[in-house]
Write an enzyme that holds these catalytic residues in place. Structure first.
Site, PDB file in Angstrom:
ATOM      1  N   LEU A   1      -0.212  -6.073  -4.066  1.00 57.79           N
ATOM      2  CA  LEU A   1      -1.575  -5.701  -3.688  1.00 57.79           C
ATOM      3  C   LEU A   1      -1.494  -4.745  -2.512  1.00 57.79           C
ATOM      4  CD1 LEU A   1      -4.695  -6.113  -3.819  1.00 57.79           C
ATOM      5  CD2 LEU A   1      -4.377  -8.057  -2.256  1.00 57.79           C
TER       6      LEU A   1
ATOM      7  N   ILE B   1       2.772  -7.197  -0.367  1.00 59.95           N
ATOM      8  CA  ILE B   1       1.770  -6.271   0.149  1.00 59.95           C
ATOM      9  C   ILE B   1       2.341  -4.858   0.098  1.00 59.95           C
ATOM     10  CG2 ILE B   1       0.367  -5.602   2.114  1.00 59.95           C
ATOM     11  CD1 ILE B   1      -0.524  -8.226   0.898  1.00 59.95           C
ATOM     12  N   LYS B   2       1.602  -3.942  -0.530  1.00 63.06           N
ATOM     13  CA  LYS B   2       2.053  -2.558  -0.623  1.00 63.06           C
ATOM     14  C   LYS B   2       1.620  -1.779   0.615  1.00 63.06           C
ATOM     15  CE  LYS B   2       2.046  -0.433  -4.663  1.00 63.06           C
ATOM     16  NZ  LYS B   2       1.597   0.111  -5.974  1.00 63.06           N
ATOM     17  N   ILE B   3       2.591  -1.156   1.241  1.00 62.47           N
ATOM     18  CA  ILE B   3       2.346  -0.337   2.428  1.00 62.47           C
ATOM     19  C   ILE B   3       3.000   1.019   2.198  1.00 62.47           C
ATOM     20  CG2 ILE B   3       2.753  -0.084   4.909  1.00 62.47           C
ATOM     21  CD1 ILE B   3       2.874  -3.115   5.134  1.00 62.47           C
TER      22      ILE B   3
END
Length: 367
Positions: free
Chosen positions: A106, A137-139
Site C-alpha cells: 500500500l 508500505i510503498k515509499i
C-alpha cells in the site's frame, strides 16, 4: 508444477500488480495464489481504476459519507479494507514461508513524495491502521523518500521502495534499508520480522531510451537497455548484500532486501509480451506482473535462469549509450519525476471521482 511454481523453484516470487474488491471476494485472487502468485502490489492508478471504475464500493461510500467522512478518509477506508482482505488471503503463505512472501503493498500519499517527515509519518500511520504483519508500505525512492525509508525500517515496518530507475537510486535504497536495520537492532528489537523489496522499474526505461535511439538511427541498441540496467542492479545487489557490514546484520536475523522488477508489462507491441519476465529470472528476486503479463507468462513464458546472463555485455552496452550522447542518468532522473507525477495524477482524479460519488450516493433522492 505450474509456470509460477517453476519461477519459485528458480528463486523468483511472482506478485500480482492489481487489486479490486470483487476480484478478491469472488475467489479470483485465491485462485491465483493456488497457481503460485506469492504477493500483491497496488498503487494509486490501480485504486483509481478499481474504485472510480466500478460500483463495487458504492455501498461503503454511501455508508462512509453518512458518517461525514472526508473524501480522503473514505479513500483510505476503502483501500485499507481491500488491502486487509488480500493480506488475509496471503497470510497462510506468509506464515508458511516465515515472512519471505505473502505481502500486500500500500502506497503512501503521492502528495508526500518530496516530504521526508510527512512520508515517514504517513507510512507509520497506514501500517498501524491496516494492522496486518504482511503489509508493505510503498515509499518512492526520491531524495526525500530515502531518509524516510531509513526511518520507517528503523521502526520495524516493512517497506516496498518504489520508483527506482537508476543504479544510484538502487544503491541509496539498499543503503537506507541497511542503515534502518542497524538502527532497529540498536533498539534491541528482532530484525527477522522486518522485510523490504527494492522496486526497480523496467519497461519505462526502454520506452525512453528507444525514443532517443530512434532519433539518432541506432536501432541496433533498442530494446536492450531496460534489461541491461536491471541486470546491473542485480549484480550490485549481490555486492551490497555481502561483506562484513551485511554479515553482521544477517547473523542476528536480518533479511536481504530483494530486488523487485516493476513496470514489466511490455509497452512496445514489437517486443514479446513476456520480455521483461523471461529475461529477469533469478534467485532472491520478485517480479510484480499486471494481469495481462501474468496471463501471458502462464500461457507461454519461459522459466529459466536469465538474470546473470551477459552482464559484461550489459555494462558495455550501457557505456555505449554515453559514447553516442545518450545520458542514462538524465533519462532515469526524468523518469523518476514522471513517475511521481504519474501516481499523483490518478490520485487526484480518484479524489475528484470520490467526491462526485459521495455527493451522488448521499444526495437527497439521488442514492
Amino acid at each position: 508444477m505450474t509456470p509460477l511454481d517453476q519461477l519459485t523453484a528458480l528463486g523468483q516470487a511472482v506478485w500480482f500488480d492489481y487489486i479490486r474488491r470483487s476480484f478478491t471476494r469472488a475467489g479470483d485472487l485465491q485462485a491465483l495464489i493456488d497457481q503460485g502468485v506469492r504477493g500483491v502490489t497496488s498503487n494509486p492508478a490501480i485504486f483509481e481504476q478499481a474504485i472510480a471504475g466500478s460500483d463495487d464500493y458504492d455501498e461503503d461510500i454511501r455508508r462512509l459519507a453518512g458518517e461525514n467522512r472526508s473524501v480522503v478518509e473514505i479513500y483510505e477506508a476503502l483501500a485499507i479494507e481491500d488491502i486487509r482482505q488480500a493480506a488475509d488471503l496471503l497470510r497462510p503463505l506468509y506464515d508458511r514461508t516465515d515472512g519471505r512472501d505473502g505481502y500486500v503493498s500500500l502506497e503512501v500519499s503521492p502528495a508526500l513524495a518530496h516530504d521526508t517527515a510527512g512520508t515517514a509519518a504517513d507510512a507509520k500511520r497506514l501500517f498501524a491502521a491496516t494492522d496486518r504483519p504482511n503489509l508493505m508500505i510503498k515509499i518512492p525512492a526520491t531524495p526525500a523518500g530515502i531518509p524516510a525509508i531509513e526511518s520507517v525500517i528503523a521502526a520495524g515496518i516493512n517497506v516496498n521502495v518504489t520508483l527506482i530507475f537508476s543504479l544510484a537510486q538502487y544503491e541509496a535504497a539498499a543503503g537506507a534499508y541497511i542503515s534502518g536495520l542497524e538502527k532497529l537492532h540498536e533498539t534491541g528489537r528482532a530484525l527477522g520480522q522486518t522485510a523490504s523489496v527494492a522496486s526497480f522499474f523496467v519497461s519505462r526505461v526502454d520506452t525512453a531510451v528507444d525514443d532517443a535511439l530512434e532519433k539518432i538511427g541506432r536501432s541496433d541498441l533498442q530494446g536492450l537497455t531496460a534489461i541491461d540496467n536491471a541486470r546491473l542492479a542485480y549484480a550490485r545487489f549481490r555486492e551490497i548484500f555481502a561483506g562484513d557490514r551485511w554479515d553482521t546484520l544477517a547473523a542476528v536475523g536480518a533479511r536481504i532486501q530483494r530486488p523487485l522488477w516493476a513496470s514489466t508489462g511490455t509497452k512496445n507491441p514489437a517486443y514479446a509480451d513476456t520480455l521483461y519476465v523471461d529475461n529477469l529470472i533469478g534467485p532472491d528476486t520478485v517480479n510484480t506482473l499486471p494481469p495481462a503479463t501474468l496471463q501471458a507468462f502462464i500461457d507461454h513464458g519461459r522459466a529459466s535462469l536469465t538474470i546473470d546472463k551477459d552482464v559484461s555485455g550489459a555494462r558495455s552496452r550501457i557505456a555505449a549509450l554515453a559514447e553516442i550522447g545518450i545520458r542514462l542518468e538524465t533519462i532515469t532522473g526524468q523518469l523518476l519525476e514522471q513517475g511521481v507525477a504519474a501516481f499523483a495524477k490518478p490520485f487526484e482524479s480518484l479524489m475528484k471521482s470520490l467526491e462526485e460519488k459521495k455527493d451522488r450516493l448521499s444526495g437527497s433522492g439521488n442514492a
